[in-house]
Design a protein around this motif. Structure first.
Motif, mmCIF file in Angstrom:
data_model
loop_
_atom_site.group_PDB
_atom_site.id
_atom_site.type_symbol
_atom_site.label_atom_id
_atom_site.label_comp_id
_atom_site.label_asym_id
_atom_site.label_seq_id
_atom_site.Cartn_x
_atom_site.Cartn_y
_atom_site.Cartn_z
ATOM 1 N N THR A 96 10.368 67.452 10.805
ATOM 2 C CA THR A 96 9.985 68.312 9.780
ATOM 3 C C THR A 96 8.024 67.861 9.062
ATOM 4 N N GLY A 97 7.713 66.639 9.084
ATOM 5 C CA GLY A 97 6.527 66.560 9.266
ATOM 6 C C GLY A 97 6.107 66.014 7.681
ATOM 7 N N TYR A 98 7.841 66.094 6.906
ATOM 8 C CA TYR A 98 8.038 65.569 5.323
ATOM 9 C C TYR A 98 7.684 66.359 4.111
ATOM 10 N N GLN A 99 6.487 67.474 4.462
ATOM 11 C CA GLN A 99 6.254 68.557 3.851
ATOM 12 C C GLN A 99 7.166 68.651 3.026
ATOM 13 N N ASN A 100 7.975 69.501 3.549
ATOM 14 C CA ASN A 100 9.447 70.235 2.806
ATOM 15 C C ASN A 100 10.392 69.771 1.908
ATOM 16 N N ILE A 101 10.516 68.545 2.930
ATOM 17 C CA ILE A 101 11.353 67.103 2.313
ATOM 18 C C ILE A 101 11.207 66.898 0.956
ATOM 19 N N VAL A 102 9.681 67.059 0.625
ATOM 20 C CA VAL A 102 9.282 66.343 -0.485
ATOM 21 C C VAL A 102 9.633 67.397 -1.437
ATOM 22 N N LYS A 103 8.946 68.847 -1.563
ATOM 23 C CA LYS A 103 9.596 70.455 -1.845
ATOM 24 C C LYS A 103 10.980 69.876 -2.440
ATOM 25 N N ALA A 104 12.142 69.568 -1.585
ATOM 26 C CA ALA A 104 13.615 69.767 -1.682
ATOM 27 C C ALA A 104 13.217 68.627 -2.816
ATOM 28 N N VAL A 105 13.158 67.868 -2.421
ATOM 29 C CA VAL A 105 13.512 66.746 -3.101
ATOM 30 C C VAL A 105 13.682 66.765 -4.395
ATOM 31 N N ILE A 106 12.264 67.037 -5.356
ATOM 32 C CA ILE A 106 11.915 68.252 -6.206
ATOM 33 C C ILE A 106 12.600 68.705 -7.024
ATOM 34 N N ALA A 107 12.658 69.523 -5.943
ATOM 35 C CA ALA A 107 13.511 70.938 -6.870
ATOM 36 C C ALA A 107 14.951 70.383 -6.906
ATOM 37 N N GLY A 108 15.359 69.909 -6.064
ATOM 38 C CA GLY A 108 17.325 68.946 -6.459
ATOM 39 C C GLY A 108 17.091 68.291 -7.140
ATOM 40 N N ALA A 109 16.227 67.487 -7.655
ATOM 41 C CA ALA A 109 15.876 66.374 -8.684
ATOM 42 C C ALA A 109 15.845 67.074 -9.753
ATOM 43 N N ASP A 110 15.147 68.151 -10.041
ATOM 44 C CA ASP A 110 14.968 69.346 -11.079
ATOM 45 C C ASP A 110 16.709 70.031 -11.180
ATOM 46 N N ALA A 111 16.826 70.228 -10.370
ATOM 47 C CA ALA A 111 17.809 70.926 -10.189
ATOM 48 C C ALA A 111 19.242 70.439 -11.331
ATOM 49 N N MET A 112 19.349 69.188 -10.697
ATOM 50 C CA MET A 112 20.294 68.000 -10.868
ATOM 51 C C MET A 112 20.002 67.813 -12.326
#
Ligand code: FES
Ligand code: FES
Length: 158
Positions: free
Chosen positions: A138-154
């Protein structure tokens, strides 16, 4: 053989293992929890990350007998009983935080463990924090976005 009592994804488990059995092999081969992956077997890739009492371990590097009496959570233990994904899983899906998916279980288990640590969620810091989880796609770009969005949703889901 060594008797072992564990709680795995909320279920009490009693098994006998060889003293040399690795936690990842107990999970995959004995308990059939194949969502925990083996990417390297040398503690590099993080595909095998699970939680022991809420803290991440690389299960390819820990003997099963060392976890006697502990609570283990694997990727299979995150979703709700009714099939709804955990907010971090949903965020990875929504943000396209995966391609082949091989690194994803370990990546998500790491992400869940750090989600409530505000200071780790700044993108540059987060990339450092994920250095123990390798992704070839993935190049990590979308992983970083996902972790931030997931943490917010949690946080929002309590
Ligand atoms: S399989 Fe455990 S770190 Fe790679
Ligand atoms: S999505 Fe393929 S290794 Fe990460």
């Amino acid at each position: 053989m060594v008797p072992l009592s564990l709680t795995v994804n909320g279920k009490p488990i009693e098994v006998e293992v060889e003293a040399r059995t690795l936690m990842v092999d107990l999970l995959r081969n004995t308990l059939g929890l194949t969502g925990t992956h083996i990417g390297c077997d040398t503690s590099q890739c993080g595909a095998c990350v699970v939680h022991v009492n809420g803290r991440t371990i690389k299960s390819c590097s820990v003997l099963a007998v060392a976890c006697d009496g502990e609570e283990i959570t694997t990727i299979e233990g995150l979703a709700c009983d009714d099939g709804r994904l955990h907010p971090m899983q949903q965020a990875f899906a929504d943000c396209h935080g995966l391609q082949c998916g091989y690194c994803t279980p370990g990546m998500i288990m790491t992400a869940v463990a750090i989600a409530d640590e505000e200071d780790l969620l700044e993108p540059a810091r987060l990339r450092e924090e994920l250095h123990g989880n390798l992704c070839r796609c993935t190049g990590y770009q979308n992983i970083v976005k996902a972790v931030i969005a997931g943490a917010d949703a949690m946080k929002r889901s309590g």
